[in-house]
Design a protein around this motif. Structure first.
Motif, PDB file in Angstrom:
ATOM      1  N   THR A  34    -114.236 -49.689 110.431  1.00 16.83           N
ATOM      2  CA  THR A  34    -115.465 -50.177 109.803  1.00 16.83           C
ATOM      3  C   THR A  34    -115.164 -50.896 108.491  1.00 16.83           C
ATOM      4  O   THR A  34    -115.769 -51.929 108.187  1.00 16.83           O
ATOM      5  CB  THR A  34    -116.450 -49.016 109.570  1.00 16.83           C
ATOM      6  N   ASP A  35    -114.214 -50.370 107.723  1.00  9.96           N
ATOM      7  CA  ASP A  35    -113.858 -51.006 106.454  1.00  9.96           C
ATOM      8  C   ASP A  35    -113.119 -52.323 106.670  1.00  9.96           C
ATOM      9  O   ASP A  35    -113.324 -53.279 105.913  1.00  9.96           O
ATOM     10  CB  ASP A  35    -113.033 -50.052 105.590  1.00  9.96           C
ATOM     11  N   ILE A  36    -112.283 -52.398 107.688  1.00  3.08           N
ATOM     12  CA  ILE A  36    -111.612 -53.659 108.015  1.00  3.08           C
ATOM     13  C   ILE A  36    -112.646 -54.692 108.451  1.00  3.08           C
ATOM     14  O   ILE A  36    -112.592 -55.855 108.051  1.00  3.08           O
ATOM     15  CB  ILE A  36    -110.525 -53.459 109.105  1.00  3.08           C
ATOM     16  N   ILE A  37    -113.614 -54.269 109.251  1.00  3.70           N
ATOM     17  CA  ILE A  37    -114.682 -55.186 109.678  1.00  3.70           C
ATOM     18  C   ILE A  37    -115.447 -55.700 108.467  1.00  3.70           C
ATOM     19  O   ILE A  37    -115.657 -56.912 108.322  1.00  3.70           O
ATOM     20  CB  ILE A  37    -115.633 -54.503 110.688  1.00  3.70           C
ATOM     21  N   ALA A  38    -115.853 -54.803 107.566  1.00  5.92           N
ATOM     22  CA  ALA A  38    -116.606 -55.213 106.378  1.00  5.92           C
ATOM     23  C   ALA A  38    -115.805 -56.187 105.521  1.00  5.92           C
ATOM     24  O   ALA A  38    -116.342 -57.204 105.045  1.00  5.92           O
ATOM     25  CB  ALA A  38    -117.006 -53.991 105.560  1.00  5.92           C
ATOM     26  N   LEU A  39    -114.530 -55.899 105.317  1.00  3.34           N
ATOM     27  CA  LEU A  39    -113.676 -56.775 104.511  1.00  3.34           C
ATOM     28  C   LEU A  39    -113.548 -58.150 105.143  1.00  3.34           C
ATOM     29  O   LEU A  39    -113.745 -59.169 104.484  1.00  3.34           O
ATOM     30  CB  LEU A  39    -112.289 -56.144 104.333  1.00  3.34           C
ATOM     31  N   GLN A  40    -113.240 -58.173 106.427  1.00  3.44           N
ATOM     32  CA  GLN A  40    -113.050 -59.465 107.093  1.00  3.44           C
ATOM     33  C   GLN A  40    -114.356 -60.240 107.210  1.00  3.44           C
ATOM     34  O   GLN A  40    -114.356 -61.470 107.109  1.00  3.44           O
ATOM     35  CB  GLN A  40    -112.356 -59.273 108.435  1.00  3.44           C
ATOM     36  N   GLN A  41    -115.478 -59.548 107.375  1.00  7.81           N
ATOM     37  CA  GLN A  41    -116.761 -60.254 107.381  1.00  7.81           C
ATOM     38  C   GLN A  41    -117.029 -60.852 106.011  1.00  7.81           C
ATOM     39  O   GLN A  41    -117.539 -61.971 105.911  1.00  7.81           O
ATOM     40  CB  GLN A  41    -117.885 -59.325 107.829  1.00  7.81           C
ATOM     41  N   ALA A  42    -116.678 -60.146 104.944  1.00  8.29           N
ATOM     42  CA  ALA A  42    -116.834 -60.677 103.585  1.00  8.29           C
ATOM     43  C   ALA A  42    -115.937 -61.891 103.367  1.00  8.29           C
ATOM     44  O   ALA A  42    -116.244 -62.757 102.531  1.00  8.29           O
ATOM     45  CB  ALA A  42    -116.522 -59.599 102.547  1.00  8.29           C
ATOM     46  N   GLN A  43    -114.850 -61.966 104.130  1.00  7.75           N
ATOM     47  CA  GLN A  43    -113.935 -63.104 104.047  1.00  7.75           C
ATOM     48  C   GLN A  43    -114.351 -64.240 104.984  1.00  7.75           C
ATOM     49  O   GLN A  43    -113.639 -65.224 105.109  1.00  7.75           O
ATOM     50  CB  GLN A  43    -112.506 -62.651 104.372  1.00  7.75           C
ATOM     51  N   GLY A  44    -115.505 -64.069 105.652  1.00  5.04           N
ATOM     52  CA  GLY A  44    -116.040 -65.141 106.483  1.00  5.04           C
ATOM     53  C   GLY A  44    -115.754 -65.030 107.971  1.00  5.04           C
ATOM     54  O   GLY A  44    -116.074 -65.946 108.722  1.00  5.04           O
ATOM     55  N   THR A 128    -127.355 -46.910 117.404  1.00  7.78           N
ATOM     56  CA  THR A 128    -128.048 -47.665 116.361  1.00  7.78           C
ATOM     57  C   THR A 128    -127.128 -48.789 115.907  1.00  7.78           C
ATOM     58  O   THR A 128    -126.083 -48.520 115.300  1.00  7.78           O
ATOM     59  CB  THR A 128    -128.407 -46.753 115.169  1.00  7.78           C
ATOM     60  N   PRO A 129    -127.476 -50.042 116.218  1.00  8.71           N
ATOM     61  CA  PRO A 129    -126.610 -51.166 115.836  1.00  8.71           C
ATOM     62  C   PRO A 129    -126.516 -51.336 114.311  1.00  8.71           C
ATOM     63  O   PRO A 129    -127.459 -51.046 113.581  1.00  8.71           O
ATOM     64  CB  PRO A 129    -127.302 -52.379 116.461  1.00  8.71           C
ATOM     65  N   THR A 130    -125.350 -51.788 113.860  1.00  9.66           N
ATOM     66  CA  THR A 130    -125.120 -52.158 112.464  1.00  9.66           C
ATOM     67  C   THR A 130    -124.319 -53.456 112.482  1.00  9.66           C
ATOM     68  O   THR A 130    -123.959 -53.955 113.550  1.00  9.66           O
ATOM     69  CB  THR A 130    -124.315 -51.071 111.714  1.00  9.66           C
ATOM     70  N   GLU A 131    -123.979 -53.974 111.312  1.00 10.04           N
ATOM     71  CA  GLU A 131    -123.142 -55.175 111.248  1.00 10.04           C
ATOM     72  C   GLU A 131    -121.781 -54.928 111.889  1.00 10.04           C
ATOM     73  O   GLU A 131    -121.204 -55.811 112.491  1.00 10.04           O
ATOM     74  CB  GLU A 131    -122.956 -55.624 109.799  1.00 10.04           C
ATOM     75  N   ALA A 132    -121.268 -53.722 111.728  1.00 10.96           N
ATOM     76  CA  ALA A 132    -119.959 -53.384 112.287  1.00 10.96           C
ATOM     77  C   ALA A 132    -120.060 -52.819 113.700  1.00 10.96           C
ATOM     78  O   ALA A 132    -119.074 -52.790 114.422  1.00 10.96           O
ATOM     79  CB  ALA A 132    -119.255 -52.372 111.388  1.00 10.96           C
ATOM     80  N   ARG A 133    -121.235 -52.363 114.096  1.00 13.50           N
ATOM     81  CA  ARG A 133    -121.419 -51.720 115.393  1.00 13.50           C
ATOM     82  C   ARG A 133    -122.372 -52.559 116.229  1.00 13.50           C
ATOM     83  O   ARG A 133    -123.567 -52.328 116.247  1.00 13.50           O
ATOM     84  CB  ARG A 133    -121.966 -50.308 115.189  1.00 13.50           C
ATOM     85  N   ARG A 134    -121.835 -53.518 116.921  1.00 16.97           N
ATOM     86  CA  ARG A 134    -122.625 -54.402 117.779  1.00 16.97           C
ATOM     87  C   ARG A 134    -122.263 -54.101 119.228  1.00 16.97           C
ATOM     88  O   ARG A 134    -121.571 -54.864 119.885  1.00 16.97           O
ATOM     89  CB  ARG A 134    -122.322 -55.864 117.465  1.00 16.97           C
ATOM     90  N   ILE A 135    -122.727 -52.967 119.688  1.00 20.02           N
ATOM     91  CA  ILE A 135    -122.362 -52.475 121.006  1.00 20.02           C
ATOM     92  C   ILE A 135    -123.607 -51.856 121.636  1.00 20.02           C
ATOM     93  O   ILE A 135    -124.388 -51.205 120.952  1.00 20.02           O
ATOM     94  CB  ILE A 135    -121.200 -51.453 120.873  1.00 20.02           C
ATOM     95  N   SER A 136    -123.789 -52.086 122.917  1.00 19.39           N
ATOM     96  CA  SER A 136    -124.932 -51.492 123.611  1.00 19.39           C
ATOM     97  C   SER A 136    -124.624 -50.034 123.944  1.00 19.39           C
ATOM     98  O   SER A 136    -123.461 -49.601 123.910  1.00 19.39           O
ATOM     99  CB  SER A 136    -125.218 -52.255 124.907  1.00 19.39           C
ATOM    100  N   PHE A 137    -125.657 -49.291 124.303  1.00 20.64           N
ATOM    101  CA  PHE A 137    -125.426 -47.890 124.680  1.00 20.64           C
ATOM    102  C   PHE A 137    -124.538 -47.818 125.917  1.00 20.64           C
ATOM    103  O   PHE A 137    -123.647 -46.969 125.996  1.00 20.64           O
ATOM    104  CB  PHE A 137    -126.749 -47.143 124.913  1.00 20.64           C
ATOM    105  N   GLU A 138    -124.737 -48.712 126.870  1.00 23.19           N
ATOM    106  CA  GLU A 138    -123.914 -48.712 128.081  1.00 23.19           C
ATOM    107  C   GLU A 138    -122.447 -48.946 127.734  1.00 23.19           C
ATOM    108  O   GLU A 138    -121.556 -48.309 128.293  1.00 23.19           O
ATOM    109  CB  GLU A 138    -124.413 -49.783 129.067  1.00 23.19           C
ATOM    110  N   GLU A 139    -122.187 -49.874 126.786  1.00 22.12           N
ATOM    111  CA  GLU A 139    -120.812 -50.123 126.354  1.00 22.12           C
ATOM    112  C   GLU A 139    -120.244 -48.910 125.624  1.00 22.12           C
ATOM    113  O   GLU A 139    -119.061 -48.596 125.747  1.00 22.12           O
ATOM    114  CB  GLU A 139    -120.754 -51.353 125.443  1.00 22.12           C
TER     115      GLU A 139
END
Length: 177
Positions: A34-44, A128-139
């Protein structure tokens, strides 16, 4: 030092359980993805997990956090995920096991970094989707199966922590210790 892994699919409640264990006086180590996702999203980078280099970035931060964890000797540590989770993530995303991930998996095995019993936090029946958690319940359900299979293949014993209230789940973990 006894290090236990909390694992399971995204959105299963691992972080809430970890927070409660921390408040209860246990040493805890945060998960890395989650922290790697947040960092890389902040980097574009909108979806960092679509890049194969994401896996090694997660592995590197996991290893660093495990090695830097400062806990009193002879205390219990709870880790929110491990490199085995990252291997499951690689499988889920269709990536091969990288050289870096392979080395880390060998290190945690040869050094017996974690206890053989892994606390597998079962999904809550929704996501519950978040910026880092973009996954359906089935997934999430598919990812949960991959996670469990990966841990079993690496020789870990699964201790299921079933859905319930936070206090029930934490009590189940403490009772299994």
């Amino acid at each position: 030092m006894k290090r236990f892994v909390l694992t399971g699919a995204p959105g299963a409640g691992k972080t809430a359980i970890l927070r409660q264990l921390e408040l209860d006086g246990f040493c805890v180590v945060e998960e890395a993805a989650t922290d790697i996702i947040a960092l890389q999203q902040a980097q574009g980078v909108a979806e960092p997990w679509t890049r194969p280099s994401f896996i090694d970035a997660v592995v590197d931060l996991q290893r660093l956090r495990q090695l830097r964890a400062s806990c009193e000797p002879n205390t219990l540590q709870f880790h929110d995920r491990s490199a085995v989770c990252t291997a499951a993530l690689a499988a889920y995303l269709g990536y091969p096991i990288s050289e870096g991930l392979s080395r880390e998996l060998e290190r945690i095995k040869s050094e017996a970094v974690f206890q053989e019993r892994v606390f597998f936090i079962r999904n809550l029946g929704f996501i519950t989707p978040t910026e880092a958690r973009r996954i359906s319940f089935e997934e999430t359900v598919r990812f949960e199966r991959i996670h469990e299979e990966t841990y079993r293949n690496f020789g870990f014993e699964i201790v299921s922590v079933e859905p319930g209230s936070l206090s029930e789940r934490v009590a189940a973990i403490k009772a299994a210790l």
